[in-house]
Design an enzyme around this catalytic site. Structure first.
Site, PDB file in Angstrom:
ATOM      1  N   GLN A  92      -3.644  -8.190  -3.665  1.00 36.23           N
ATOM      2  CA  GLN A  92      -2.787  -7.202  -4.347  1.00 36.23           C
ATOM      3  C   GLN A  92      -1.734  -6.651  -3.377  1.00 36.23           C
ATOM      4  O   GLN A  92      -1.521  -5.445  -3.286  1.00 36.23           O
ATOM      5  CB  GLN A  92      -3.639  -6.065  -4.900  1.00 36.23           C
ATOM      6  CG  GLN A  92      -4.266  -6.366  -6.246  1.00 36.23           C
ATOM      7  CD  GLN A  92      -3.239  -6.745  -7.317  1.00 36.23           C
ATOM      8  OE1 GLN A  92      -2.087  -6.322  -7.296  1.00 36.23           O
ATOM      9  NE2 GLN A  92      -3.663  -7.573  -8.259  1.00 36.23           N
ATOM     10  N   SER A  93      -1.075  -7.536  -2.659  1.00 34.66           N
ATOM     11  CA  SER A  93      -0.160  -7.084  -1.613  1.00 34.66           C
ATOM     12  C   SER A  93       1.215  -6.694  -2.161  1.00 34.66           C
ATOM     13  O   SER A  93       1.890  -7.494  -2.819  1.00 34.66           O
ATOM     14  CB  SER A  93       0.002  -8.207  -0.588  1.00 34.66           C
ATOM     15  OG  SER A  93       1.127  -7.957   0.222  1.00 34.66           O
ATOM     16  N   ASN A  94       1.636  -5.485  -1.833  1.00 37.25           N
ATOM     17  CA  ASN A  94       2.994  -5.042  -2.176  1.00 37.25           C
ATOM     18  C   ASN A  94       4.016  -5.774  -1.319  1.00 37.25           C
ATOM     19  O   ASN A  94       5.126  -6.058  -1.760  1.00 37.25           O
ATOM     20  CB  ASN A  94       3.137  -3.535  -1.924  1.00 37.25           C
ATOM     21  CG  ASN A  94       2.175  -2.723  -2.758  1.00 37.25           C
ATOM     22  OD1 ASN A  94       2.158  -2.835  -3.977  1.00 37.25           O
ATOM     23  ND2 ASN A  94       1.342  -1.920  -2.112  1.00 37.25           N
ATOM     24  N   CYS A  96       3.815  -8.855  -0.215  1.00 38.46           N
ATOM     25  CA  CYS A  96       4.052 -10.204  -0.732  1.00 38.46           C
ATOM     26  C   CYS A  96       4.913 -10.151  -1.997  1.00 38.46           C
ATOM     27  O   CYS A  96       5.833 -10.951  -2.157  1.00 38.46           O
ATOM     28  CB  CYS A  96       2.732 -10.922  -0.992  1.00 38.46           C
ATOM     29  SG  CYS A  96       1.908 -11.377   0.557  1.00 38.46           S
TER      30      CYS A  96
END
Ligand SMILES: *Cc1c(COP(=O)(O)O)cnc(C)c1O
Length: 370
Positions: A92-94, A96
């Protein structure tokens, strides 16, 4: 070759610092400046002077602090003649999500390696959903429980493998570090932090227009370059402004070393003399609770408090956690009564969706919609 201006004292004018920063090429992936707003209702309720810097409104694919970093990093990728960007982080990377959007905007191919840790939301929702909408190449790696991504030895082998594959195809990949923070891979300058030196100047200018002097900047710290850049900006221009990072992942010694390293590189890159050694980076690790990305009730309540008083959304992983810290510091009397406190909203709101059930559970609202 960057400018060789050497600052004899720590304090320089904002104009000279801006001219030093102007040397760095950048793309316009983000919408700037972001607003600096007073949180009127929350300030009244808590008896403090609280402002918010809206970097959740940087515009790029739902916004967040990484858009500023990507203005510089994408420009670097283009200068290096790259045709794809490879990066990595949690599912759930912002970082990325915003990298993928920036890559599409400048016309290079996004490739992600996402590490999935048991216990965190794994649905095709929130940031992962958006990564897929941008048609990025996504490789998901399952992790064992209890491991920290940043310490994962195998990361470099996954990255190297992906980069090799691109090179075999005759492409030129840019390998970007997690969060755009440490100088690694293709990023040989602390560009993430440099973008936040610039952001500090932007905030100072807005504060000046309102005739306020920020005494504190409080923010969520993950990979460290946002805090490093704001710290360098503050130390160079207005050392009376203290930057306080609330760690969402690592304990303060580890995080402190990481930020200090980036701070040192940033001073060096800007050709600036290092600030006095006594001016340490302030990082608090009292609010990590059960660990990175693991929601607790205090965070859910902090998100609700800001929503119901200000009509502003925080996120469950970073800014909600940082707000828990800020509320606790206010309650403990950490600040003087008249201090001006700027809460730096670093974004992250797309992660609200995969966390929705846990958030509602903690707020006693699950099943509210029947
Ligand atoms: C990445 C991120 C942070 C932390 O920024 P770093 O520069 O990695 O410390 C804070 N908040 C949000 C929402 C983020 O995505």
């Amino acid at each position: 070759m960057n400018t060789a201006i050497f600052f004899e004292r720590n304090i320089i004018s904002a104009e000279s610092l801006r001219s030093v920063l102007d040397v760095f090429p950048r793309c316009t992936c983000s919408h700037l400046p972001t607003p600096l707003e007073k949180m009127e209702n929350l300030s009244k309720k808590l008896g403090v002077n609280l402002y918010i810097k809206r970097d959740d409104q940087t515009g790029l694919a739902l916004g967040g602090n990484k858009a500023r970093k990507l203005d510089f990093i994408m420009a670097d990728a283009l200068v290096q003649g790259c045709d794809s960007i490879i990066t990595w982080a949690g599912l759930q990377s912002n970082w990325c999500r915003q990298t993928v959007a920036a890559a599409r905007k400048v016309g290079i191919k996004p490739i992600l390696i996402l590490f999935n840790r048991p216990g965190l939301p794994a649905e095709t929702d929130g940031n992962l959903f958006i990564d897929l909408l941008f048609d990025s190449e996504v490789k998901i790696v399952e992790m064992e429980s209890g491991k920290n991504i940043m310490e994962l030895g195998e990361v470099s082998s996954f990255i190297e493998e992906a980069a090799e594959e691109e090179r075999r195809k005759g492409n030129k990949p840019y390998v970007a570090p997690i969060g755009g923070s440490m100088t690694e891979g293709s990023m040989t300058k602390p560009l993430g932090a440099i973008s936040f030196v610039n952001a500090f100047l932007e905030m100072r200018r807005q504060a000046g227009e309102r005739n306020i002097n920020p005494d504190y900047v409080v923010l969520a710290t993950g990979s460290g370059s946002t805090q490093a850049g704001l710290t360098v900006g503050a130390q160079l221009v207005t050392p009376q402004t203290k930057v306080v990072g609330i760690s969402v992942s690592d304990e303060k010694t580890t995080m402190g070393i990481c930020i200090e390293t980036i701070v040192g590189q940033t001073f060096q890159e800007l050709g600036a003399a290092r600030a006095k050694a006594s001016e340490k980076v302030t990082i608090l690790d009292d609010y990590i609770a059960e660990g990175y990305g693991i929601l607790n009730q205090e965070t859910a309540r902090a998100i609700r408090l800001v929503a119901e008083t200000e009509g502003i959304l925080l996120d469950p992983v970073y800014t909600g956690r940082a707000m828990v810290g800020l509320l606790d510091l206010i309650e403990k009397g950490y600040f003087e009564k008249d201090d001006n406190i700027v809460f730096w909203h670093t974004g992250g709101t797309p992660a609200l969706f995969p966390y929705r059930e846990k958030i509602l559970d903690y707020l006693g609202k699950s099943g509210a919609a029947g």
